[in-house]
Design a protein around this motif. Structure first.
Motif, PDB file in Angstrom:
ATOM      1  N   CYS A 254      -2.233  -9.745   1.817  1.00  0.00           N
ATOM      2  CA  CYS A 254      -0.816  -9.437   1.549  1.00  0.00           C
ATOM      3  C   CYS A 254      -0.560  -7.935   1.609  1.00  0.00           C
ATOM      4  CB  CYS A 254      -0.415  -9.993   0.187  1.00  0.00           C
ATOM      5  SG  CYS A 254      -0.454 -11.789   0.050  1.00  0.00           S
ATOM      6  N   PHE A 255      -1.423  -7.140   1.029  1.00  0.00           N
ATOM      7  CA  PHE A 255      -1.265  -5.685   1.068  1.00  0.00           C
ATOM      8  C   PHE A 255      -1.356  -5.158   2.499  1.00  0.00           C
ATOM      9  CE2 PHE A 255      -2.959  -5.022  -3.521  1.00  0.00           C
ATOM     10  CZ  PHE A 255      -1.765  -5.558  -4.010  1.00  0.00           C
ATOM     11  N   ARG A 258       1.931  -5.816   4.327  1.00  0.00           N
ATOM     12  CA  ARG A 258       2.986  -4.920   3.855  1.00  0.00           C
ATOM     13  C   ARG A 258       2.783  -3.494   4.352  1.00  0.00           C
ATOM     14  NH1 ARG A 258       6.200  -1.915   3.465  1.00  0.00           N
ATOM     15  NH2 ARG A 258       7.626  -1.374   1.767  1.00  0.00           N
ATOM     16  N   CYS A 259       1.556  -3.020   4.338  1.00  0.00           N
ATOM     17  CA  CYS A 259       1.282  -1.633   4.726  1.00  0.00           C
ATOM     18  C   CYS A 259       1.425  -1.402   6.226  1.00  0.00           C
ATOM     19  CB  CYS A 259      -0.110  -1.222   4.277  1.00  0.00           C
ATOM     20  SG  CYS A 259      -0.320  -1.104   2.488  1.00  0.00           S
ATOM     21  N   ALA A 434      -0.320   1.094  -2.697  1.00  0.00           N
ATOM     22  CA  ALA A 434       0.047  -0.162  -2.041  1.00  0.00           C
ATOM     23  C   ALA A 434       0.780  -1.092  -2.991  1.00  0.00           C
ATOM     24  CB  ALA A 434      -1.216  -0.839  -1.498  1.00  0.00           C
ATOM     25  N   VAL A 435       0.361  -1.110  -4.254  1.00  0.00           N
ATOM     26  CA  VAL A 435       1.043  -1.945  -5.245  1.00  0.00           C
ATOM     27  C   VAL A 435       2.475  -1.471  -5.455  1.00  0.00           C
ATOM     28  CG1 VAL A 435       1.084  -2.468  -7.707  1.00  0.00           C
ATOM     29  CG2 VAL A 435      -1.046  -2.711  -6.438  1.00  0.00           C
ATOM     30  N   SER A 436       2.692  -0.152  -5.415  1.00  0.00           N
ATOM     31  CA  SER A 436       4.024   0.401  -5.660  1.00  0.00           C
ATOM     32  C   SER A 436       5.011   0.053  -4.558  1.00  0.00           C
ATOM     33  CB  SER A 436       3.931   1.922  -5.799  1.00  0.00           C
ATOM     34  OG  SER A 436       3.074   2.274  -6.872  1.00  0.00           O
ATOM     35  N   LEU A 437       4.551  -0.393  -3.422  1.00  0.00           N
ATOM     36  CA  LEU A 437       5.438  -0.713  -2.300  1.00  0.00           C
ATOM     37  C   LEU A 437       6.140  -2.047  -2.481  1.00  0.00           C
ATOM     38  CD1 LEU A 437       3.062   0.370   0.616  1.00  0.00           C
ATOM     39  CD2 LEU A 437       4.978   1.662  -0.342  1.00  0.00           C
ATOM     40  N   PHE A 438       5.670  -2.881  -3.393  1.00  0.00           N
ATOM     41  CA  PHE A 438       6.248  -4.202  -3.583  1.00  0.00           C
ATOM     42  C   PHE A 438       7.339  -4.152  -4.646  1.00  0.00           C
ATOM     43  CE2 PHE A 438       2.181  -5.194  -1.712  1.00  0.00           C
ATOM     44  CZ  PHE A 438       2.429  -6.309  -0.931  1.00  0.00           C
ATOM     45  N   PRO A 439       8.369  -4.976  -4.490  1.00  0.00           N
ATOM     46  CA  PRO A 439       9.346  -5.098  -5.587  1.00  0.00           C
ATOM     47  C   PRO A 439       8.684  -5.760  -6.792  1.00  0.00           C
ATOM     48  CG  PRO A 439       9.771  -6.721  -3.859  1.00  0.00           C
ATOM     49  CD  PRO A 439       8.718  -5.808  -3.326  1.00  0.00           C
ATOM     50  N   SER A 441       6.696  -3.989  -8.967  1.00  0.00           N
ATOM     51  CA  SER A 441       5.349  -3.442  -8.771  1.00  0.00           C
ATOM     52  C   SER A 441       4.432  -3.688  -9.968  1.00  0.00           C
ATOM     53  CB  SER A 441       5.437  -1.949  -8.473  1.00  0.00           C
ATOM     54  OG  SER A 441       6.159  -1.270  -9.489  1.00  0.00           O
ATOM     55  N   TRP A 444       2.719  -7.080  -9.556  1.00  0.00           N
ATOM     56  CA  TRP A 444       1.668  -7.034  -8.542  1.00  0.00           C
ATOM     57  C   TRP A 444       0.472  -6.213  -9.024  1.00  0.00           C
ATOM     58  CZ3 TRP A 444       1.428  -9.985  -4.306  1.00  0.00           C
ATOM     59  CH2 TRP A 444       2.608 -10.612  -3.888  1.00  0.00           C
TER      60      TRP A 444
END
Length: 719
Positions: A254-255, A258-259, A434-439, A441, A444
């Motif tokens: 998943c990361f 997204r990245c 990478a975690v901070s990129l998700f809504p 965060s 996650w």
């Protein structure tokens, strides 16, 4: 005195013949080789039935161990540090030449002997019995600093319950000018790592006696959890292993997806698959690639031999070894790809790009009335050097400076190179980004760092059981007190790993991980390979395997053990020695808080002295056991000489001194005599002796029953 009848006796000289060992002796007595080592004819141990039901669990342990901290934490920062694709190519070469053959060797030894790592080498090569204990000590060294990694993951997990996570924005520090503010000189994720998690000192010599409270508490919790898991492992280990195998891989996938959509991510990912030929001539890169092959597969630690001994016969260990290596490689590549994507994003958004985005964000906030008009930036500021932006901010009043810094975007104002971060904390910093990129965060972050903690615990359980199980079989008191050794190991591990919770603890982790542990593992694996391939013998080993397992060991592996893996390991060991003792200056990555960036610091001689001391301590059993066997063998020879001399003195004692038996040994004679009652006794010379009357026995022999004889031309005559 009656004379015996004259007869022509044919005499044949015969040299003393060596005694043939019986079949019972072959299975127990050591076999002597030409260079003096001792090996044994191996008697295979039968495994109890309650161990055989653990086949699935043991396979899961080995697979989980292969995708543990080595693939998610160590491989990415080594790959980033050593040229990306070039390091990956070297790792693949050494994985095929060293990793898989040596992994198969340890697996097949465990399956064949049904013994743990200590007893296996005692059984194969008694002179090198210390190999098992050195593997235990190497496992101890690895488990010490791996527990520090889990404590860092626990700290991140605890901080993940705040929303937003604290690493997304770094606070404005008091009594520091804005031009020195770390929030403008680096990304907040890196700042959080060094200032909040580690509270790192500037040098390894500073702050070694000062413990970081949060890190120490997390370390204590880590060892408590490990002890609990060690005592109730049978009930929960299967579920934990399945979780630690599949769930982290799903999160990493998943990361990665997204990245892929980050700005500048693909350019950095291209560096991962691009090979720079200049790195192929770097001995330093080969050294680190070879060390990671041994570390990631657990070679030289004894865990593979111990857990493979629980498997049932008939398992295809070639497929299992290859599968473990491929799972480890795929997990390492996925983790490394995520980190390279994040690094590309940091590099692209730093410098002038960061200034442009920050100015645009300030203008929007001023337009909305969030910020006052006094902080309106100059129009041409985005076309100037980023330091001009820092200079403009420094001209503002203190209260306005704090507001500008607070609303600045989480990027670095200063230009960052490709190697944005080289320290061993790269994985923690990049994954927090990478975690901070998700809504959402924080949600996650909780999930990811929980999975990271569980993965680390799975690795640590394998390491600790590789220590506890052999010791329990070697220490007699452990049968009455089965929990005694786990208590001692966990308590000793807690006390020994406290050094990693100091302000310079991350630098000590780097010292263990980069220099101490890989060198010890290379030396242990060298002696393992030497013992099996040349001391015990590859041909003999293949014959034993065919007799026990019903199939021959794959011939290419035996060729690799004899002529490829051993020279390659010796070359790696030479590079390690040259790197540690003949290099002008070894360096480590430290944090300069005033400059808010990583710097290279040289090691002091006392630090390298500790590396030498700890490595010698771990390898000491390999030296002690040959000396012990030599001492025991020497004592045994002396005792045999004393016994022979005492028995010969008893045989020489006679009532009549004139007819005593000769003290010196002579050749034996075999007589073919017509009268079988006559016998020949040794005399003073090689052609003289005594003729024994038929009525005389050795028990009542005296001078009256002997007749002198002499040997002339092959016939026996007597007076």
């Amino acid at each position: 005195m009656d004379q015996p009848p004259k007869a022509a006796l044919k005499v044949k000289k015969e040299e003393p013949a060596e005694e043939e060992p019986t079949s019972s002796k072959k299975s127990n007595n050591p076999t002597s080789l030409s260079w003096g080592f001792k090996t044994r004819e191996v008697r295979v141990t039968k495994i109890p039935n309650h161990f055989q039901v653990k086949k699935t669990e043991n396979i899961l342990i080995l697979v989980a161990f292969s995708i543990g901290l080595g693939s998610m934490w160590r491989f990415p920062y080594l790959c980033h540090k050593n040229g990306g694709g070039s390091f990956l190519l070297m790792y693949l070469i050494l994985l095929l030449l060293l990793g898989i053959p040596l992994l198969y060797m340890e697996m097949i030894i465990g399956q064949w002997l049904r013994m743990d790592s200590i007893r296996a080498w005692k059984q194969l090569v008694p002179w090198l019995s210390g190999l098992g204990y050195s593997s235990i000590l190497a496992c101890v060294l690895v488990s010490l600093y791996n527990s520090a990694l889990i404590s860092w993951s626990l700290f991140y997990l605890g901080q993940s319950f705040d929303y937003p996570p604290p690493w997304e924005h770094c606070p404005m520090l008091e009594n520091i000018s804005v031009t020195e503010a770390p929030c403008l000189r680096t990304v907040p994720h890196q700042y959080f790592w060094y200032h909040n998690t580690l509270r790192a000192s500037k040098q390894i010599e500073e702050g070694i006696e000062v413990l970081v409270v949060n890190a120490a508490l997390c370390l204590f919790a880590t060892w408590v959890i490990l002890y609990i898991i060690m005592t109730i492992r049978i009930k929960i280990s299967v579920l934990m292993l399945i979780f630690s195998i599949f769930f982290p891989c799903i999160l990493l996938l998943c990361f990665f997806i997204r990245c892929l959509f980050l700005q500048g991510a693909m350019a950095s990912l291209r560096r991962l698959v691009t090979t720079d030929l200049s790195f192929l001539s770097s001995l330093e890169t080969w050294r680190q690639a070879g060390g990671h092959v041994l570390y990631s597969l657990g070679l030289g630690m004894g865990t593979i031999i111990t857990f493979s001994s629980y498997q049932t016969r008939g398992d295809n260990y070639i497929k299992l070894a290859s599968f473990m290596a491929m799972v480890n490689l795929m997990t390492s590549l996925l983790s490394t790809a995520i980190i390279f994507l994040v690094l590309g994003f940091w590099t692209t958004t730093s410098g002038s790009s960061c200034v442009e985005k920050t100015v645009s964000n300030l203008v929007k906030l001023i337009t909305k009335g969030v910020l006052p008009q006094a902080v309106w930036p100059p129009q041409d500021i985005i076309h100037k050097h980023p330091m001009e932006y820092l200079h403009w901010v420094s001209q503002l009043p203190r209260n306005l400076q704090e507001e500008v810094v607070h609303f600045s975007l989480p990027c670095s104002i200063l230009v960052q190179k490709e190697k944005f971060m080289e320290g061993p904390g790269l994985a923690y910093v990049a994954f927090s980004q990478a975690v901070s990129l998700f809504p959402g965060s924080s949600f996650w972050a909780i999930i990811f760092f929980t999975a990271l903690v569980v993965t680390g615990l799975g690795t640590m359980i394998t390491l600790l059981e590789g220590i506890v199980l052999p010791l329990q079989s070697s220490v007699p008191t452990s049968t009455k007190h089965p929990k005694l050794i786990p208590v001692i190991v966990c308590l000793g591990g807690l006390l020994g790993s406290l050094v990693f919770t100091s302000r310079s603890g991350s630098y000590v982790v780097f010292l263990f991980d980069d220099h101490l542990v890989p060198m010890v593992l290379v030396i242990i694996v060298v002696f393992q390979n030497l013992s099996l391939a040349w001391v015990y013998g590859v041909k003999r080993f293949r014959a034993e395997m065919f007799g026990q397992l019903g199939r021959l060991v794959w011939a290419p592996f035996t060729f690799l053990w004899s002529y490829v893996t051993l020279p390659t390991l010796l070359a790696l060991l030479t590079i390690y020695f040259l790197n540690l003792y003949h290099r002008e200056s070894l360096y480590y990555i430290s944090w300069n808080g005033s400059m808010s960036q990583e710097v290279k610091q040289p090691y002091q001689k006392i630090v390298l002295g500790w590396v030498t001391f700890l490595s010698a301590l771990a390898l000491l059993p390999m030296l002690v056991y040959p000396l012990q066997h030599w001492w025991q063998l020497d004592n045994q020879i002396i005792c045999e000489i004393v016994e022979k001399s005492s028995s010969s003195k008893k045989a020489e004692t006679r009532p009549n001194k004139g007819n005593q038996w000769p003290a010196h040994p002579l050749r034996r004679f075999t007589l073919r005599v017509q009268d079988k009652g006559q016998a020949l006794l040794p005399g003073k010379g090689p052609t003289e002796g005594y003729f024994l009357h038929p009525q005389t026995t050795l028990a009542n022999k005296d001078s009256e029953n002997y007749t002198n004889f002499s040997l002339q031309g092959g016939s026996l005559t007597y007076p």
